[in-house]
Design a protein around this motif. Structure first.
Motif, PDB file in Angstrom:
ATOM      1  N   ARG B 105       0.839  -1.189   0.000  1.00  0.00           N
ATOM      2  CA  ARG B 105       0.000   0.000   0.000  1.00  0.00           C
ATOM      3  C   ARG B 105       0.873   1.237   0.000  1.00  0.00           C
ATOM      4  N   GLU B 171      -8.182 -12.654  -5.391  1.00  0.00           N
ATOM      5  CA  GLU B 171      -8.563 -13.810  -4.573  1.00  0.00           C
ATOM      6  C   GLU B 171      -7.382 -14.736  -4.325  1.00  0.00           C
ATOM      7  N   LEU B 172      -6.454 -14.758  -5.270  1.00  0.00           N
ATOM      8  CA  LEU B 172      -5.301 -15.635  -5.116  1.00  0.00           C
ATOM      9  C   LEU B 172      -4.477 -15.200  -3.910  1.00  0.00           C
ATOM     10  N   GLU B 174      -5.619 -13.363  -1.429  1.00  0.00           N
ATOM     11  CA  GLU B 174      -6.430 -13.519  -0.217  1.00  0.00           C
ATOM     12  C   GLU B 174      -6.440 -14.969   0.235  1.00  0.00           C
ATOM     13  N   LYS B 177      -3.169 -15.812   1.748  1.00  0.00           N
ATOM     14  CA  LYS B 177      -3.077 -15.235   3.097  1.00  0.00           C
ATOM     15  C   LYS B 177      -3.775 -16.122   4.111  1.00  0.00           C
ATOM     16  N   PHE B 186       4.237 -15.373  -0.496  1.00  0.00           N
ATOM     17  CA  PHE B 186       3.372 -15.153  -1.651  1.00  0.00           C
ATOM     18  C   PHE B 186       4.220 -14.838  -2.881  1.00  0.00           C
TER      19      PHE B 186
END
Ligand code: ATP
Ligand code: MG
Lengths: 350, 273
Positions: B105, B171-172, B174, B177, B186
């Motif tokens: 972020r 989604e991958l 998430e 995670k 990741f």
């Protein structure tokens, strides 16, 4: 305190969208909770806050006696099944299932044991060496389920996992999910906008509208006893019929007929709700329906037509009755099963 | 019938194109297998001679350069180190830069990316003197490190990886995670395997880019020990067949890399799934 506890949870997205308003909810251990509501009502947002994929703007979430507001999703011990499954495309099915276990530092033999058990349970043992791209939709769905089950998490979260399947497979998987959940006994939250799915799966149902839980209860409670116009219209298929009316001195006058001695002190403008399945044909009854169209489902007929004032109306009758288009029916409300809602607030008043 | 004519016509054009590309290279190769006197008397040759081993071995092992300190073999070694270093370093840095730009972020990540991107407009040739003085300051003149590092930040590769990461569904991440993967895992377990073909394609691009460098190695090396093949092409002296042989050999490493990795290369350039 119950197993999962949401207290005054609010979500405001950075762009100012208020997706969830001060929602409180408890889910007991082993319970199958379903969130149902129209598109955009905030179901996914609520679920994703439980998973930790969205920050909580206000309020608390407790899981298994522990406040998890600030806990990283990887440490929450929750498993989620996504609408598009989100399988790992570069790993075969075995590794898709094993990945979460490897990250927890579990030894190889145990992983193999667990993966094989889960694969057997879901009947995917034959595909363990395949990549997800070589599986059918239903098989991918099972792998996604397997990935959740194999970790034995505290809670399963499902975000519309069946909506990418064709109708027949959807019904089959729905059954399997329910059976599986009963077998494994893990607390589950299932999000859907399909009310049939919601009714069939749920131990308890939360009907959500505009970021608020409108009603919470068992499927039968909600079907029999909707607390608001929205819930009454959303649950039940075909939809409940709504007629405009007016109450004065315990007498409800709708266009074309009157009901006396109603069980309410309310006075003023109302909506009268009648479910299509709570009607029967009887001479000289209240409601006169001119038939436009009959849908024959085999076990039932759905009769669509118009009342005197051209209002559309639906009546469900047993499939062995033959009803011709254009006939006039006289319909009676069985056992006085009708619902009255305050027209301005949508609240139930009888 | 008309179909046959049009298709033979387009084949003819393609064949002419190939001939134009291939014939000069072939003539140099054929000529490089003759003796110097033969070439000097009869001009370029179309057919193979019998001095192949003699010429090529001599070129490889001959102590050349102004000070007779470097063999062609050593130049190939230097070029290989430099090209490999540039390829690996630039792919690693741009992978990580793209990862940070897409997944962290960072405020103004897009702006930052465009700032990186406009460095394409400032090639090494434009900033060569400041870059040189930095290297001189750090005492990195005449070192492999000095040859490699200043040209190992690639905005193009960063662009490629960034665009690829942006197509990876959220989604991958998430899902990973929830499966207990941290940021590093990741990256290693998902993004790198998923961008495998693109990584290989970038490695090839950057290898050839590093191999073809001329101005920078020329500037940052004063010792002949660090000469590269491309510098050698310019500096070399000697008889004509030996120069031809050197030219031929200088083409081998990039071609070899492409042949070995072409399966990935084609997939990566033309976007695999
Ligand atoms: N990342 C986001 N940023 C801003 N607004 C968002 C974001 N995600 C969702 N919303 C908004 O929040 C509201 C609730 O969205 P949510 O995804 O929870 O709906 P839903 O009930 O899951 O709908 P559906 O059945 O279509 O999946 C919507 O109005 C949506 O536009
Ligand atoms: Mg949703």
């Amino acid at each position: 305190m119950s197993f999962l506890d949401l207290k005054n949870v609010t979500k405001i997205y950075p762009n100012g969208t208020k997706a969830v308003h001060e929602t409180s909810l408890s889910v007991d251990e082993g319970e199958f909770m379903v969130f149902v509501g129209p598109s955009g009502c905030g179901k996914s947002t609520l679920l994703r806050m439980v998973a930790g994929l969205e920050d909580i703007t206000e309020g608390d979430i407790n899981l298994d006696g522990k406040l998890i507001n600030e806990v990283d999703p990887s440490e929450r011990d929750v498993a989620m099944v996504f609408q598009n499954y989100a399988l790992y495309p570069h790993m075969n099915v075995y590794n898709n299932l094993a990945y979460g276990l490897k990250n927890r530092g579990i030894d190889k033999e145990t992983i193999e044991q667990k993966v094989n058990d889960a694969a057997k349970l879901l009947q995917i043992s034959d595909y363990l060496q395949r990549k997800p791209s070589m599986l059918s939709g239903g098989q991918r769905q099972r792998v996604a389920m397997g990935r959740a089950i194999v970790r034995n998490p505290k809670i399963f979260l499902f975000d519309e996992p069946l909506s990418n399947l064709d109708a027949k497979l959807r019904i089959q998987m729905r059954l399997e999910i329910k059976k599986l959940q009963q077998k494994v006994g893990v607390t589950s939250i299932f999000v859907t906008h399909d009310q049939v799915e919601a009714m069939t799966l749920a131990d308890r149902l939360a009907v959500i509208n505009n970021g608020i839980i409108e009603q919470l209860g068992t499927p039968i409670e909600i079907y029999d006893n909707p607390k608001s116009l929205f819930v009454a219209g959303f649950i039940g298929s075909p939809q409940m019929n709504f007629l405009d009316g007016n109450i004065k001195n315990k007498t409800l006058s709708a266009e074309g007929f009157e009901i006396k001695d109603i069980d309410s002190d309310f006075e003023g403008e109302v909506k009268l709700g009648i479910r299509p399945e709570h009607l029967s044909q009887r001479e000289n009854s209240l409601i006169n329906l001119k038939v436009d169209l009959v849908e024959q489902l085999g076990s039932d007929n759905l009769v669509y037509g118009q009342l005197k004032d051209k209002k559309d109306f639906c009546y469900r009758c047993p499939g062995n009755l033959t009803i011709e288009k254009g006939t006039d029916l006289s319909l009676n409300i069985e056992n006085n099963k009708y619902y009255i809602f305050d027209k301005s607030t949508g609240k139930r008043v009888n | 019938m008309t179909r046959f004519i049009t298709s033979s016509f387009s084949h003819l054009i393609l064949l002419i194109g190939i001939l134009i590309m291939v014939v000069p290279v072939w003539m140099i190769f054929a000529s490089s297998t003759h003796t110097s006197s033969m070439i000097n008397m009869n001009g370029l040759q179309m057919f193979l001679g019998d001095s192949f081993y003699e010429n090529y071995l001599r070129v490889l092992l001959y102590q050349g350069g102004f000070f007779k300190e470097i063999t062609a073999l050593k130049m190939f070694f230097n070029s290989f180190i430099m090209a490999t270093g540039v390829a690996i370093l630039s792919v690693v840095t741009s992978l990580m830069a793209a990862y940070a730009l897409v997944y962290y972020r960072i405020k103004y990540a897009t702006l930052l990316f465009w700032i990186i991107f406009i460095t394409i407009l400032v090639p090494l040739e434009l900033r060569i003197f400041p870059t040189y003085s930095v290297m001189a300051e750090l005492n990195l003149v005449n070192s492999y490190f000095g040859l490699i590092v200043p040209i190992s930040a690639s905005a193009i590769a960063t662009l490629f990886f960034r665009q690829f990461y942006k197509t990876v569904p959220d989604e991958l991440l998430e899902s990973a995670k929830l499966d207990g993967a941290n940021t590093w895992r990741f990256f290693v377990d998902f993004l790198i395997p998923l961008s495998k073909t693109m990584i290989v394609a970038m490695l090839i691009f950057m290898f050839v880019f590093g191999y073809n460098q001329y101005l920078w190695p020329l500037l940052v090396t004063t010792s002949e020990q660090y000469w590269t093949v491309v510098m050698g092409l310019k500096m070399m002296s000697g008889s004509i067949v030996h120069r031809f042989a050197f030219v031929m050999m200088s083409m081998v490493p990039p071609i070899l890399i492409i042949i070995v990795l072409q399966k990935y290369f084609i997939k990566g350039v033309f976007q695999d799934k």
